[in-house]
Design an enzyme around this catalytic site. Structure first.
Site, PDB file in Angstrom:
ATOM      1  N   LYS A  12       0.743  -1.295  -0.348  1.00 11.00           N
ATOM      2  CA  LYS A  12      -0.298  -0.050   0.160  1.00 11.00           C
ATOM      3  C   LYS A  12       1.036   1.183  -0.105  1.00 11.00           C
ATOM      4  CE  LYS A  12      -3.682  -2.193   2.641  1.00 11.00           C
ATOM      5  NZ  LYS A  12      -4.652  -2.093   3.393  1.00 11.00           N
ATOM      6  N   TYR A  52     -12.484  -2.935  -3.310  1.00 10.19           N
ATOM      7  CA  TYR A  52     -12.149  -3.031  -1.946  1.00 10.19           C
ATOM      8  C   TYR A  52     -14.076  -2.699  -1.716  1.00 10.19           C
ATOM      9  CZ  TYR A  52      -8.274  -2.397   0.643  1.00 10.19           C
ATOM     10  OH  TYR A  52      -6.696  -2.661   0.892  1.00 10.19           O
ATOM     11  N   ARG A  88      -1.530 -14.752   3.985  1.00  6.97           N
ATOM     12  CA  ARG A  88      -2.404 -14.413   5.154  1.00  6.97           C
ATOM     13  C   ARG A  88      -1.192 -14.052   6.103  1.00  6.97           C
ATOM     14  NH1 ARG A  88      -6.469 -10.484   4.012  1.00  6.97           N
ATOM     15  NH2 ARG A  88      -7.540 -10.877   6.353  1.00  6.97           N
ATOM     16  N   THR A  94      -4.900  -7.884   9.977  1.00  9.31           N
ATOM     17  CA  THR A  94      -5.577  -6.977  10.151  1.00  9.31           C
ATOM     18  C   THR A  94      -4.833  -5.762  10.915  1.00  9.31           C
ATOM     19  OG1 THR A  94      -7.584  -7.756   9.272  1.00  9.31           O
ATOM     20  CG2 THR A  94      -7.565  -5.466   8.751  1.00  9.31           C
ATOM     21  N   ARG A 105       2.858  -7.366   8.997  1.00 15.18           N
ATOM     22  CA  ARG A 105       2.126  -6.021   9.495  1.00 15.18           C
ATOM     23  C   ARG A 105       2.599  -5.998  11.300  1.00 15.18           C
ATOM     24  NH1 ARG A 105      -3.622  -7.458   7.433  1.00 15.18           N
ATOM     25  NH2 ARG A 105      -3.501  -5.652   5.730  1.00 15.18           N
ATOM     26  N   ASN A 115      -1.579  -0.359   7.014  1.00 14.27           N
ATOM     27  CA  ASN A 115      -1.088  -2.190   7.879  1.00 14.27           C
ATOM     28  C   ASN A 115      -0.200  -2.270   6.782  1.00 14.27           C
ATOM     29  OD1 ASN A 115      -2.848  -1.995   6.106  1.00 14.27           O
ATOM     30  ND2 ASN A 115      -4.153  -4.259   7.857  1.00 14.27           N
ATOM     31  N   HIS A 118      -1.509  -5.710   1.536  1.00 10.51           N
ATOM     32  CA  HIS A 118      -2.318  -6.330   1.560  1.00 10.51           C
ATOM     33  C   HIS A 118      -2.633  -7.209   0.838  1.00 10.51           C
ATOM     34  CE1 HIS A 118      -6.454  -7.293  -0.324  1.00 10.51           C
ATOM     35  NE2 HIS A 118      -6.359  -7.965  -1.505  1.00 10.51           N
ATOM     36  N   GLU A 129      -9.316 -10.028  -7.894  1.00 12.07           N
ATOM     37  CA  GLU A 129      -8.253  -9.600  -7.303  1.00 12.07           C
ATOM     38  C   GLU A 129      -6.704  -9.144  -8.628  1.00 12.07           C
ATOM     39  OE1 GLU A 129      -7.018  -9.807  -3.348  1.00 12.07           O
ATOM     40  OE2 GLU A 129      -9.307  -8.868  -2.600  1.00 12.07           O
TER      41      GLU A 129
HETATM   42  O1  CDP Z   1      -6.566  -5.840   4.601  1.00  8.35           O
HETATM   43  P1  CDP Z   1      -7.777  -7.252   5.178  1.00  8.35           P
HETATM   44  O2  CDP Z   1      -8.446  -8.384   4.071  1.00  8.35           O
HETATM   45  O3  CDP Z   1      -6.661  -7.471   6.362  1.00  8.35           O
HETATM   46  O4  CDP Z   1      -8.728  -6.476   6.337  1.00  8.35           O
HETATM   47  P2  CDP Z   1     -10.366  -5.237   5.997  1.00  8.35           P
HETATM   48  O5  CDP Z   1     -11.262  -5.863   6.540  1.00  8.35           O
HETATM   49  O6  CDP Z   1     -10.065  -6.068   4.628  1.00  8.35           O
HETATM   50  O7  CDP Z   1     -10.291  -4.515   5.960  1.00  8.35           O
HETATM   51  C1  CDP Z   1      -9.160  -3.391   4.545  1.00  8.35           C
HETATM   52  C2  CDP Z   1      -8.510  -2.409   5.048  1.00  8.35           C
HETATM   53  O8  CDP Z   1      -9.046  -1.592   5.170  1.00  8.35           O
HETATM   54  C3  CDP Z   1      -7.270  -2.646   5.952  1.00  8.35           C
HETATM   55  O9  CDP Z   1      -6.267  -3.895   5.553  1.00  8.35           O
HETATM   56  C4  CDP Z   1      -7.495  -1.599   6.338  1.00  8.35           C
HETATM   57  O10 CDP Z   1      -6.550  -1.124   6.403  1.00  8.35           O
HETATM   58  C5  CDP Z   1      -8.191  -1.174   5.934  1.00  8.35           C
HETATM   59  N1  CDP Z   1      -9.713  -1.081   8.174  1.00  8.35           N
HETATM   60  C6  CDP Z   1      -9.315  -0.146   8.567  1.00  8.35           C
HETATM   61  O11 CDP Z   1      -8.591   1.293   8.677  1.00  8.35           O
HETATM   62  N2  CDP Z   1      -9.790   0.330   9.755  1.00  8.35           N
HETATM   63  C7  CDP Z   1     -10.846  -1.206  10.168  1.00  8.35           C
HETATM   64  N3  CDP Z   1     -11.797  -0.906  11.216  1.00  8.35           N
HETATM   65  C8  CDP Z   1     -10.756  -1.936   9.484  1.00  8.35           C
HETATM   66  C9  CDP Z   1      -9.760  -2.106   8.047  1.00  8.35           C
HETATM   67 MG    MG Z   2      -9.465  -7.908   3.211  1.00  2.12          MG
END
Ligand code: CDP
Ligand code: MG
Length: 141
Positions: A12, A52, A88, A94, A105, A115, A118, A129
């Site tokens: 990112k 997203y 992952r 996350t 992370r 973080n 992705h 994707e």
């Molecule tokens: O990236 P990942 O699949 O682990 O998480 P996600 O639940 O799919 O959320 C996508 C992205 O949104 C995360 O990687 C974070 O950068 C952001 N996010 C956030 O800003 N605040 C949250 N409470 C949850 C996610």
């Molecule tokens: Mg995700």
């Protein structure tokens, strides 16, 4: 049973800006995955919103799209045995505070919004994707 899979991994804008490109690539290479595609680009709003789409109804959506379109990202496809789940695990949770030390992370960031990386969360997401971010001719066999 384990399968040879492809997963979509992206560094990112925060990861690029912080100079973590080589560190993140290194972890995937050392684990034993094969790099099948890579490019650097600042994503359009359209690609970010599609990427997203599952979060479109959440309050964080606009900020998330704004953030990932704020600067260059490194988009990659990594291939190998159980690459989706394994990718992952390399990335961690996350929320960086819940990511084990040793994960990307867990080791390299403190903020859920920033973080650094992705990774696709399922084989189906990975296929979606990859098709969104790459044209077939950009992917090596
Ligand atoms: O990236 P990942 O699949 O682990 O998480 P996600 O639940 O799919 O959320 C996508 C992205 O949104 C995360 O990687 C974070 O950068 C952001 N996010 C956030 O800003 N605040 C949250 N409470 C949850 C996610
Ligand atoms: Mg995700």
């Amino acid at each position: 049973m384990s399968n040879t899979e492809r997963t979509f991994i992206a560094i990112k804008p925060d990861g690029v800006q912080r100079g973590l490109i080589s560190e993140i690539i290194d972890r995937f290479e050392r684990k034993g995955y094969k790099l099948a595609a890579m490019k650097i680009l600042t994503p359009s709003k359209e690609i970010a919103e599609k990427h997203y789409a599952e979060h479109a109804d959440k309050p964080m959506f606009a900020g998330l799209v704004e953030f990932v379109t704020s600067g260059p990202m490194v988009a990659m496809i990594w291939e190998g045995r159980d690459a989706v789940r394994g990718g992952r695990r390399l990335i961690g949770s996350t929320n960086p505070a819940e990511s084990p030390l040793g994960s990307i992370r867990g080791d390299l960031c403190v903020d859920t919004k920033r973080n650094v990386v992705h990774g696709s969360d399922s084989v189906e997401s990975a296929a979606r994707e990859i098709a969104l971010w790459f044209a077939p001719w950009e992917i090596v066999e």
